[in-house]
Design a protein around this motif. Structure first.
Motif, PDB file in Angstrom:
ATOM      1  N   SER A  27       0.816  -1.216   0.000  1.00 42.98           N
ATOM      2  CA  SER A  27       0.000   0.000   0.000  1.00 42.98           C
ATOM      3  C   SER A  27       0.850   1.266   0.000  1.00 42.98           C
ATOM      4  O   SER A  27       0.508   2.260  -0.619  1.00 42.98           O
ATOM      5  CB  SER A  27      -0.909   0.034   1.236  1.00 42.98           C
ATOM      6  OG  SER A  27      -1.619  -1.155   1.376  1.00 42.98           O
ATOM      7  N   GLY A  28       1.965   1.227   0.694  1.00 42.11           N
ATOM      8  CA  GLY A  28       2.819   2.415   0.792  1.00 42.11           C
ATOM      9  C   GLY A  28       3.614   2.696  -0.462  1.00 42.11           C
ATOM     10  O   GLY A  28       4.341   3.678  -0.522  1.00 42.11           O
ATOM     11  N   GLY A  29       3.543   1.810  -1.446  1.00 39.15           N
ATOM     12  CA  GLY A  29       4.276   2.020  -2.692  1.00 39.15           C
ATOM     13  C   GLY A  29       5.608   1.281  -2.750  1.00 39.15           C
ATOM     14  O   GLY A  29       6.292   1.315  -3.772  1.00 39.15           O
ATOM     15  N   GLU A  30       5.975   0.607  -1.667  1.00 39.98           N
ATOM     16  CA  GLU A  30       7.241  -0.124  -1.670  1.00 39.98           C
ATOM     17  C   GLU A  30       7.147  -1.365  -2.553  1.00 39.98           C
ATOM     18  O   GLU A  30       6.060  -1.895  -2.792  1.00 39.98           O
ATOM     19  CB  GLU A  30       7.621  -0.571  -0.248  1.00 39.98           C
ATOM     20  CG  GLU A  30       7.937   0.559   0.703  1.00 39.98           C
ATOM     21  CD  GLU A  30       6.686   1.115   1.374  1.00 39.98           C
ATOM     22  OE1 GLU A  30       5.568   0.633   1.056  1.00 39.98           O
ATOM     23  OE2 GLU A  30       6.829   2.019   2.211  1.00 39.98           O
ATOM     24  N   VAL A  31       8.295  -1.848  -2.996  1.00 40.23           N
ATOM     25  CA  VAL A  31       8.389  -3.104  -3.747  1.00 40.23           C
ATOM     26  C   VAL A  31       9.369  -4.025  -3.030  1.00 40.23           C
ATOM     27  O   VAL A  31      10.210  -3.576  -2.247  1.00 40.23           O
ATOM     28  CB  VAL A  31       8.872  -2.886  -5.198  1.00 40.23           C
ATOM     29  CG1 VAL A  31       7.916  -1.983  -5.962  1.00 40.23           C
ATOM     30  CG2 VAL A  31      10.294  -2.334  -5.226  1.00 40.23           C
ATOM     31  N   PHE A  32       9.251  -5.323  -3.342  1.00 45.29           N
ATOM     32  CA  PHE A  32      10.123  -6.308  -2.690  1.00 45.29           C
ATOM     33  C   PHE A  32      10.231  -7.533  -3.590  1.00 45.29           C
ATOM     34  O   PHE A  32       9.224  -7.981  -4.159  1.00 45.29           O
ATOM     35  CB  PHE A  32       9.519  -6.713  -1.331  1.00 45.29           C
ATOM     36  CG  PHE A  32      10.492  -7.426  -0.430  1.00 45.29           C
ATOM     37  CD1 PHE A  32      11.506  -6.720   0.208  1.00 45.29           C
ATOM     38  CD2 PHE A  32      10.410  -8.803  -0.220  1.00 45.29           C
ATOM     39  CE1 PHE A  32      12.411  -7.362   1.048  1.00 45.29           C
ATOM     40  CE2 PHE A  32      11.304  -9.460   0.620  1.00 45.29           C
ATOM     41  CZ  PHE A  32      12.307  -8.734   1.258  1.00 45.29           C
ATOM     42  N   ARG A  33      11.459  -8.055  -3.702  1.00 47.35           N
ATOM     43  CA  ARG A  33      11.665  -9.312  -4.444  1.00 47.35           C
ATOM     44  C   ARG A  33      11.207 -10.436  -3.522  1.00 47.35           C
ATOM     45  O   ARG A  33      11.968 -10.942  -2.726  1.00 47.35           O
ATOM     46  CB  ARG A  33      13.135  -9.427  -4.842  1.00 47.35           C
ATOM     47  CG  ARG A  33      13.527  -8.415  -5.944  1.00 47.35           C
ATOM     48  CD  ARG A  33      15.025  -8.353  -6.133  1.00 47.35           C
ATOM     49  NE  ARG A  33      15.674  -7.776  -4.960  1.00 47.35           N
ATOM     50  CZ  ARG A  33      16.983  -7.787  -4.719  1.00 47.35           C
ATOM     51  NH1 ARG A  33      17.800  -8.360  -5.572  1.00 47.35           N
ATOM     52  NH2 ARG A  33      17.468  -7.245  -3.628  1.00 47.35           N
ATOM     53  N   SER A  34       9.953 -10.844  -3.683  1.00 46.73           N
ATOM     54  CA  SER A  34       9.325 -11.666  -2.644  1.00 46.73           C
ATOM     55  C   SER A  34       9.355 -13.162  -2.906  1.00 46.73           C
ATOM     56  O   SER A  34       8.992 -13.940  -2.031  1.00 46.73           O
ATOM     57  CB  SER A  34       7.877 -11.205  -2.451  1.00 46.73           C
ATOM     58  OG  SER A  34       7.192 -11.208  -3.664  1.00 46.73           O
TER      59      SER A  34
END
Lengths: 242, 242, 242, 242
Positions: free
Chosen positions: B175-182
């Motif tokens: 929601s905050g706009g962050e991304v992550f290699r999940s």
């Protein structure tokens, strides 16, 4: 700004084996250092450090002033203090470059950075090594023949238990028919690592001009592009837009 | 032959926090185990082990009979005995698969296998997570929607200090706009490792059918294709033609 | 030696749409060229070329004197002559760098170099884009904030049908929750390719200082380290020791 | 569900060269097909197709019913119709697996998928080839010796102008000291591609049990995990949450 290089050498074979002392009268680390200076000239400032120096010559102060560290060790990996290994590890993750040479594949610092056993097959019987470039646009391959020919060196063969390298730059073959991923890059934290295979103490490999060129290229490549040194950190984060 | 799975859980939040106990009455590890059984059926045999079992439930015998180990830990990483970490590490390099979940990113075993700090940014404020497949032919992505929607979970953001994964399967946004290699795969020694991000104890994530599906896919993928378990070894080698 | 850059622009929207002409009065290519000059200064010499120039401005002579070509196209991909595409392709494989921008993902030259469909999802509704660095030691990420914030641009979402990039430098998120691998490097033949996502004609993206910085970094990175331009060739080979 | 395999062979040397006809009396494609059946048994259904069949035997119907296509061609790459190449390309991107053998490196379909020149060095002088596994957990390496020994075959040497493979499974050495990345995987679109080096028409390589095993492993690996065949597409997208 010239690259500040620290060349670390175990410097033990040179003390106890006459033929190694003859081959490298000022120590293997000095030959490695001279090869870097020969190729990078004013673009580098090189110092050396060895196992028997206080703190192995790798104090916090020295590392803080080192852009790229090169590492050669062999018979005394176990004598490198864990505290120093942890310090070097922290500096690599913070942005210091690291060039690991030959038997340094089994050093504590390389094993800790790779997370694997870093084992391989070997044979010390004067194999001829041919080093082939498989990534011709890589800066580390700049200016070297295809292949580099080393008349005699120890053989290293696969399976080399490392993580798949980020970039595979060189592959070697040996007289016996073995192959080896001999030039590999890795990025860990904010640091860059280059592993380069040649250089057993029983051969004059670090006087070979192409080997010296590759090591110098590796040093130039391993200097980070980030302006300041910092360890990646775990932290709470409010969000990008504050 | 069914896959022999050991699901390891720290199992502490469940003892001390009422809401976690309510969410996971039989422990988070049991929910994870049930999700694997639900998806793999007769193709797996699942047992569980926790921090407070003798030897953390990870004796030599248990590991020798485990094809794939899954790992969830959070507040007690420091209580995992180094001896057990070394044992698990040896088994992974020998061919045991490992699936590391969520806050397991900072477990001793994951950090040891990666060689990096494994740090990241986080925020525990009920972010919505969307998990996108960026490698649609990967077996771990089989049968999942694009994106997987998790209504609420902890946020994890980049920079995630891991080696570049061998395969990047999923990328999340929050929601905050962050991304992550999940969703990331790694091969280390003879073992395969899958890291999958979702699953904070404060949310019911391991009841989510798509999350369970991905974990089961990861377990199936992480089982090695090699017939026998063996540590890569350093050895002298006469040559291929004897 | 300064980097000789040719900035190629389709330059059609600027002729037919008033708002684009107002946003980029000298054409989008000129804004891109100015951004490169602004960042690289005397380290570059920049010229521009457009679709309606003879030979699209990409004659054999121009390409032979170009170290790095940048490419922006959108509505007229089909009008680019196959002969010119083949010429650019040959130069890239011979060592010319290529920086492909935004809708250039569907240009003939990018599709030919990737071998895939290069398709993606899109939405032109003023999404905010956040661009996160996932490879913090990469020279292309030097000097940019984490994240880069673009207030409004077109959205591009996964699955982006490209080969797994050699290096993933940036990942974007959008207001809608989509993610995109927005900064990717590829090596093809003797050439280096950088794809960078931002820059729809309907937004002032190429005036954004961080976007300009990344493009300039990409240009500097894409210049090859090989001394001379040459196509990899099929040839009979007597052997290394001749 | 058994894997539906189509083995494509150029089948020209067998018609015009007596020694090739003697070596492969039913055609090279038949030897390749038999090797796959020998290893996969009931897990596969294999048919063959050749250049001189109508539509080269690769009609829309045949491809739609093919899970994995294998490709051997050499002297007549230029005779393969562009229309058929485009059809195969579309099916690979849609999810059909592709195994490219030996001189297939210069086939139109492989060059189109790679985007590079796919050139290499070669010498047809009865070199011994040793094939070493550098990714021991890869399913394609299952059950093969380390190294595979081929007494005589054509030599292929680096630089092999392909994109860096997603996974490097095998590296070969030859009597002359050359090395070659001889087992490479690539993912393109929804399809998986495996390139495997051995197999010049002048040698009995496709009767070699280890070579047959690797090809069969490659076929099993190349079948996609996606349930249905579909081309990645460019499309407008309202957003993940509708």
């Amino acid at each position: 700004m010239p690259i500040r290089v620290t060349v670390w050498g175990e410097n033990r074979h040179e003390q106890t084996e006459e033929d190694v002392a003859r081959r490298y009268p000022k120590g293997m680390h000095t030959a490695i250092a001279e090869g870097i200076e020969e190729n990078l000239g004013d673009d580098c400032v090189v110092r050396t450090a060895t196992l028997d120096d206080p703190g192995h010559g790798l104090t916090e102060e020295v590392l803080a002033e080192t852009d790229v560290l090169t590492w050669w060790g062999h018979q005394a990996h176990g004598e490198v203090a864990d505290e120093v290994v942890d310090r070097v590890h922290r500096h690599v993750l913070s942005g210091m470059g690291l060039v690991v040479l030959h038997s340094g594949h089994w050093s504590k610092i390389f094993v800790k950075l790779m997370g694997t056993s870093c084992t391989l097959r070997w044979r010390d019987e004067h194999d001829r090594e041919l080093i082939w470039t498989v990534d011709p646009t890589h800066p580390i391959a700049r200016g070297v023949p295809h292949p580099i020919v080393i008349d005699e060196d120890e053989m290293y063969g696969e399976f080399f238990d490392i993580p798949a390298p980020d970039e595979l730059v060189f592959v070697s073959s040996f007289s016996g028919g073995e192959v080896f991923r001999s030039g590999c890059t890795f990025r860990r934290g904010h640091g860059r690592i280059f592993y380069f295979r040649p250089g057993d103490q029983a051969y004059p490999t670090y006087h070979h001009p192409d080997v010296r060129r590759v090591i110098a290229n590796g040093v130039a490549w391993a200097r980070t592009d980030r302006p300041e040194r910092a360890l990646p950190e775990l932290r709470r984060w409010a969000g990008p837009l504050g």
